[in-house]
Write a protein that holds these residues in place. Structure first.
Motif, short mmCIF file in Angstrom:
data_model
loop_
_atom_site.label_atom_id
_atom_site.label_comp_id
_atom_site.label_asym_id
_atom_site.label_seq_id
_atom_site.Cartn_x
_atom_site.Cartn_y
_atom_site.Cartn_z
N LEU A 140 0.79 -1.23 0.00
CA LEU A 140 0.00 0.00 0.00
C LEU A 140 0.82 1.28 0.00
CD1 LEU A 140 -3.09 -0.85 2.22
CD2 LEU A 140 -2.71 -1.25 -0.21
N GLU A 141 2.02 1.24 -0.58
CA GLU A 141 2.77 2.47 -0.82
C GLU A 141 2.32 3.03 -2.16
OE1 GLU A 141 6.98 2.38 -0.44
OE2 GLU A 141 6.91 1.24 1.42
N PRO A 142 2.05 4.33 -2.25
CA PRO A 142 1.55 4.89 -3.51
C PRO A 142 2.55 4.74 -4.66
CG PRO A 142 1.24 6.44 -1.71
CD PRO A 142 2.11 5.32 -1.19
N ALA A 143 2.04 4.29 -5.80
CA ALA A 143 2.84 4.23 -7.02
C ALA A 143 2.51 5.43 -7.92
CB ALA A 143 2.56 2.93 -7.78
N ASN A 144 1.27 5.85 -7.91
CA ASN A 144 0.81 7.03 -8.66
C ASN A 144 -0.03 7.88 -7.74
OD1 ASN A 144 1.94 5.96 -10.96
ND2 ASN A 144 0.00 5.51 -11.97
N ILE A 145 0.10 9.18 -7.87
CA ILE A 145 -0.78 10.11 -7.17
C ILE A 145 -1.24 11.17 -8.16
CG2 ILE A 145 0.27 9.76 -4.89
CD1 ILE A 145 1.70 12.45 -5.28
N VAL A 146 -2.33 11.84 -7.80
CA VAL A 146 -2.81 12.94 -8.63
C VAL A 146 -1.71 14.00 -8.66
CG1 VAL A 146 -4.55 14.75 -8.81
CG2 VAL A 146 -5.22 12.46 -8.09
N PRO A 147 -1.36 14.52 -9.85
CA PRO A 147 -0.27 15.51 -9.92
C PRO A 147 -0.54 16.72 -9.02
CG PRO A 147 -0.88 14.77 -12.11
CD PRO A 147 -1.90 14.20 -11.16
N PRO A 148 0.52 17.37 -8.53
CA PRO A 148 0.36 18.52 -7.63
C PRO A 148 -0.18 19.74 -8.37
CG PRO A 148 2.65 18.26 -8.20
CD PRO A 148 1.93 17.07 -8.78
N ARG A 149 -0.47 20.77 -7.59
CA ARG A 149 -0.95 22.02 -8.18
C ARG A 149 0.10 22.56 -9.13
NH1 ARG A 149 -1.04 25.56 -3.81
NH2 ARG A 149 -2.94 24.53 -3.13
N THR A 150 -0.34 22.93 -10.30
CA THR A 150 0.57 23.53 -11.29
C THR A 150 -0.13 24.72 -11.94
OG1 THR A 150 -0.17 21.97 -13.00
CG2 THR A 150 1.84 21.41 -11.83
N ALA A 151 0.66 25.66 -12.40
CA ALA A 151 0.12 26.83 -13.08
C ALA A 151 0.76 26.93 -14.46
CB ALA A 151 0.39 28.09 -12.27
N GLN A 152 0.00 27.46 -15.37
CA GLN A 152 0.47 27.62 -16.74
C GLN A 152 0.09 29.02 -17.20
OE1 GLN A 152 -0.32 24.46 -19.75
NE2 GLN A 152 -1.81 25.94 -20.51
N LEU A 153 1.06 29.76 -17.68
CA LEU A 153 0.84 31.11 -18.16
C LEU A 153 0.99 31.08 -19.68
CD1 LEU A 153 0.39 34.09 -17.34
CD2 LEU A 153 2.88 34.33 -17.27
N GLY A 154 0.01 31.65 -20.36
CA GLY A 154 0.04 31.63 -21.82
C GLY A 154 -0.21 33.01 -22.41
N PHE A 155 0.30 33.20 -23.62
CA PHE A 155 0.10 34.45 -24.35
C PHE A 155 -0.41 34.13 -25.74
CE2 PHE A 155 3.57 35.05 -21.37
CZ PHE A 155 3.17 36.18 -20.69
N ARG A 156 -1.32 34.95 -26.24
CA ARG A 156 -1.84 34.78 -27.60
C ARG A 156 -1.80 36.13 -28.29
NH1 ARG A 156 -7.49 33.28 -27.14
NH2 ARG A 156 -6.70 31.26 -26.51
N PHE A 157 -1.30 36.09 -29.50
CA PHE A 157 -1.23 37.32 -30.31
C PHE A 157 -1.93 37.02 -31.62
CE2 PHE A 157 0.95 40.26 -33.22
CZ PHE A 157 0.69 41.45 -32.55
N THR A 158 -3.00 37.73 -31.92
CA THR A 158 -3.75 37.51 -33.17
C THR A 158 -3.75 38.79 -33.99
OG1 THR A 158 -5.83 38.04 -32.05
CG2 THR A 158 -5.24 35.72 -32.20
N PHE A 159 -3.69 38.61 -35.31
CA PHE A 159 -3.71 39.77 -36.20
C PHE A 159 -4.42 39.41 -37.48
CE2 PHE A 159 0.18 37.42 -36.52
CZ PHE A 159 0.37 37.25 -37.88
#
Length: 159
Positions: A140-159
């Motif tokens: 009963l040792e964890p092999a997989n866990i839900v991934p930790p909190r992560t943040a993603q910053l994105g930029f979009r440039f449209t013309f």
């Protein structure tokens, strides 16, 4: 070990299902969950910075304590030594959020900044064990866990 006296072996029966062999016991499958709940929402304020959230709750999948059987006329086998599906992984709750702000320049030129945060609740719920063999050092040792909190910053440039 589980012994099911109702399991008969004859040529007229469907294929033999051995209740103490993982994957062959009757009832829900190994990945069955008792409940799943999903909720999604979005909001566009007058200032124009839309935000969205996504929440998912899933109950844990079942697992069973097993033992290794040796000395048989076949390879090493695992057998369930507890009632199937009485043990479950913990339930998982995941909340994701997104906010975006757009800026308009001359003509059709726009720039947007987006921020996504995944697993906002930061719950590291186990989803798989290294071993369910009761005598294992890694029982009963964890092999997989839900991934930790992560943040993603994105930029979009449209013309």
């Amino acid at each position: 070990l589980l012994i099911d006296p109702g399991t008969a072996c004859s040529t007229t029966d469907p294929p033999l299902r051995v209740p103490n062999v993982p994957g062959q016991h009757p009832g829900p499958l190994e990945a069955d969950r008792t409940s799943v709940f999903k909720m999604t929402g979005s909001y566009v304020p007058p200032a124009g910075a839309p935000a969205a959230v996504n929440y998912v709750h899933v109950s844990g999948t079942p697992y069973a304590r097993t033992v290794r059987l040796t000395g048989l006329n076949q390879s090493l086998q695992r057998a369930i030594n507890a009632t199937p599906r009485i043990y479950r992984f913990p339930s998982s709750d995941v909340l994701d959020a997104r906010v975006e702000k757009s800026f308009r320049f001359r003509g059709n030129v726009r720039a947007s900044v987006m921020l996504d945060v995944f697993n906002l609740l930061n719950r590291g719920t186990p989803t798989r064990w290294i071993s369910t063999v009761g005598t294992s050092d890694q029982y009963l040792e964890p092999a997989n866990i839900v991934p930790p909190r992560t943040a993603q910053l994105g930029f979009r440039f449209t013309f």
